[in-house]
Scaffold this motif. Structure first.
Motif, mmCIF file in Angstrom:
data_model
loop_
_atom_site.group_PDB
_atom_site.id
_atom_site.type_symbol
_atom_site.label_atom_id
_atom_site.label_comp_id
_atom_site.label_asym_id
_atom_site.label_seq_id
_atom_site.Cartn_x
_atom_site.Cartn_y
_atom_site.Cartn_z
ATOM 1 N N UNK A 1 2.420 107.892 46.378
ATOM 2 C CA UNK A 1 2.797 106.434 46.373
ATOM 3 C C UNK A 1 1.806 105.754 46.782
ATOM 4 N N UNK A 2 1.176 106.187 47.954
ATOM 5 C CA UNK A 2 -0.096 105.611 48.445
ATOM 6 C C UNK A 2 -1.311 105.513 47.550
ATOM 7 N N UNK A 3 -1.621 106.667 46.961
ATOM 8 C CA UNK A 3 -2.711 106.896 46.099
ATOM 9 C C UNK A 3 -2.631 105.984 44.849
ATOM 10 N N UNK A 4 -1.236 105.885 44.480
ATOM 11 C CA UNK A 4 -1.136 104.876 43.363
ATOM 12 C C UNK A 4 -1.471 103.449 43.454
ATOM 13 N N UNK A 5 -0.778 103.024 44.899
ATOM 14 C CA UNK A 5 -1.178 101.830 45.129
ATOM 15 C C UNK A 5 -2.635 101.519 45.411
ATOM 16 N N UNK A 6 -3.357 102.394 46.003
ATOM 17 C CA UNK A 6 -4.653 102.266 46.224
ATOM 18 C C UNK A 6 -5.472 102.024 44.965
#
Length: 208
Positions: A107-112
């Motif tokens: 989820x963090x990498x998608x948002x980033x």
């Protein structure tokens, strides 16, 4: 008085099976499974030197760098692929987080990736800039993301810049995450999809 007998609980077949560094090394692809290779090597990710020195110019882009290096995983290994007639080669990072942690990392990498279009930084070869482009991900594992980076590094005399293109295919299956990277000087650089499918399938089966 009758003896009371408590029945043992049946094993939970859906329970997650954690993977450690030795498990991940065993699950990595063997040379005989990689067509046209000149050798494959598996080593602890912890032994890898930092190729991009923090910070980089955009914080969300640093999140992506940390993700592909599996910095927050409980166990991780790196596999290096050397193919015939290919000086650039490729690599994969196999990491185990646990299901909740792996979902959060994804989820963090998608948002980033929504905020990271380009960034600059410093590496062993000097100052560089990178342009990031998100691509359509294959239907594999529990979830996947794919992005490309076009990286320009200044030559030693700063007369010109050398640009390389890299593809990153990131796949989560259960509590494991695999990141596949292929770099080169052409525009259509891709990591072999059959190898990705074989590796992800193996990680999935190992956690059952």
């Amino acid at each position: 008085m009758a003896n009371s007998v408590s029945a043992a609980s049946p094993p939970d077949e859906t329970a997650e099976k954690p993977l450690n560094v030795q498990d991940l090394k065993t699950l990595a692809l063997a040379a005989g499974e990689v067509p046209g290779n000149r050798g494959v090597e598996v080593r602890d990710a912890a032994s890898e030197s930092e190729s991009t020195f923090p910070p980089v110019s955009v914080a969300s882009c640093r999140t992506i760098i940390d993700f592909i290096r599996a910095d927050s995983a409980s166990a991780s290994v790196v596999q290096v692929f050397n193919w015939e007639k290919d000086i650039s080669g490729g690599r994969s990072t196999l990491a185990y987080y646990g299901v909740d942690e792996a979902e959060q990392a994804f989820q963090r990498v998608r948002e980033s990736l929504k905020r990271c279009d380009s960034y600059s930084g410093m590496s062993h070869v000097g100052e560089y800039t990178a342009d990031v482009r998100v691509e359509q991900a294959p239907n594999i594992g529990d979830e996947a993301v794919v992005f490309h980076e076009a990286t320009s590094v200044k030559s030693f005399d700063e007369a010109e810049s050398i640009t390389t293109n890299s593809e990153y295919v990131c796949v989560r299956t259960g509590g494991a995450v695999a990141v596949f990277n292929k770099s080169g000087y052409g525009k259509n650089v891709t990591f072999p999809r059959r190898l990705i499918e074989k590796q992800v399938d193996r990680l999935e089966k190992a956690q059952r």
